[in-house]
Motif scaffolding. Structure first.
Motif, short mmCIF file in Angstrom:
data_model
loop_
_atom_site.label_atom_id
_atom_site.label_comp_id
_atom_site.label_asym_id
_atom_site.label_seq_id
_atom_site.Cartn_x
_atom_site.Cartn_y
_atom_site.Cartn_z
N ARG A 30 6.41 6.71 0.08
CA ARG A 30 5.05 6.46 0.56
C ARG A 30 4.21 6.07 -0.64
O ARG A 30 4.13 6.80 -1.63
CB ARG A 30 4.46 7.69 1.24
N MET A 31 3.60 4.90 -0.56
CA MET A 31 2.75 4.39 -1.64
C MET A 31 1.33 4.21 -1.14
O MET A 31 1.12 3.74 -0.04
CB MET A 31 3.30 3.05 -2.15
N GLU A 32 0.37 4.59 -1.99
CA GLU A 32 -1.04 4.40 -1.70
C GLU A 32 -1.75 3.95 -2.97
O GLU A 32 -1.19 4.05 -4.06
CB GLU A 32 -1.65 5.71 -1.18
N LYS A 33 -2.98 3.50 -2.82
CA LYS A 33 -3.78 3.08 -3.98
C LYS A 33 -3.86 4.21 -4.99
O LYS A 33 -3.98 5.37 -4.63
CB LYS A 33 -5.20 2.67 -3.56
N MET A 40 -0.81 1.54 -8.01
CA MET A 40 -0.35 2.26 -6.82
C MET A 40 0.28 3.57 -7.29
O MET A 40 0.70 3.71 -8.43
CB MET A 40 0.67 1.43 -6.05
N THR A 43 2.97 9.08 -2.98
CA THR A 43 2.32 10.25 -2.38
C THR A 43 3.26 10.88 -1.35
O THR A 43 4.27 10.29 -0.97
CB THR A 43 0.99 9.87 -1.70
N ASN A 48 6.39 4.23 3.50
CA ASN A 48 5.86 2.94 3.97
C ASN A 48 6.36 1.79 3.08
O ASN A 48 5.86 0.68 3.16
CB ASN A 48 4.33 2.96 4.02
N SER A 49 7.36 2.10 2.23
CA SER A 49 7.95 1.07 1.38
C SER A 49 9.44 1.33 1.24
O SER A 49 9.88 2.48 1.21
CB SER A 49 7.27 1.06 0.01
N LYS A 73 4.66 -3.86 -0.21
CA LYS A 73 3.49 -3.18 -0.76
C LYS A 73 3.16 -3.71 -2.15
O LYS A 73 4.04 -4.16 -2.89
CB LYS A 73 3.75 -1.67 -0.87
N GLN A 76 5.22 -2.82 -5.36
CA GLN A 76 6.31 -2.01 -4.82
C GLN A 76 7.52 -1.91 -5.75
O GLN A 76 8.02 -0.82 -6.00
CB GLN A 76 6.75 -2.58 -3.46
#
Length: 137
Positions: A30-33, A40, A43, A48-49, A73, A76
């Motif tokens: 799971r990657m987020e800002k 990135m 988290t 999601n990647s 992403k 990524q």
């Protein structure tokens, strides 16, 4: 077509060789800002990647990897290799942000968009576009 995952992407990267990693391997995170805003971070939560990774060769502490992302992403591939503790050679963002002169091209990020393939939605023909460049160890 990219959003619908109809384009097969292949990248190559130069990163450290780690004999403890067994390839091929699959990375789902799971990657987020992150912070700063242009990075990135990994988290907790549903992935999601996704990237499939192969090692093509290694020599004197470096390896050449082939990367097959099925998602797209931001950063990524850089984040996935960094998460494996094999950050891409000359990456100015991962594992830490290093600010350098914007006109300094002496150490380019060792990541190459090597090939894309897709079926043309009009002609239904398989199209393949390959880079003429090659990363070397």
């Amino acid at each position: 077509m990219f959003a619908d995952r109809l384009v097969k992407k292949t990248y190559q990267a130069i990163a450290p060789y780690n004999p403890n990693l067994v390839f091929p391997l699959s990375v789902c995170l799971r990657m987020e800002k992150g912070e700063p805003f242009y990075t990135m971070q990994v988290t907790e939560g549903t992935a999601n990647s996704h990237t499939e990774i192969e090692m093509l060769e290694h020599h004197q502490g470096w390896a050449k990897y082939q990367l097959y992302p099925s998602t797209g992403k931001q950063h990524q591939l850089r984040v996935h290799l960094n998460w494996l503790n094999i950050a891409i050679k000359y990456d100015p963002f991962y594992p830490e942000v290093i600010h350098k002169d914007p006109n300094d091209f002496s150490q380019p990020l060792q990541l190459l968009a090597h090939k894309i393939e897709f079926i043309d939605p009009i002609t239904q023909q398989l199209l393949c576009f390959c880079s003429a460049y090659e990363l070397t160890l």
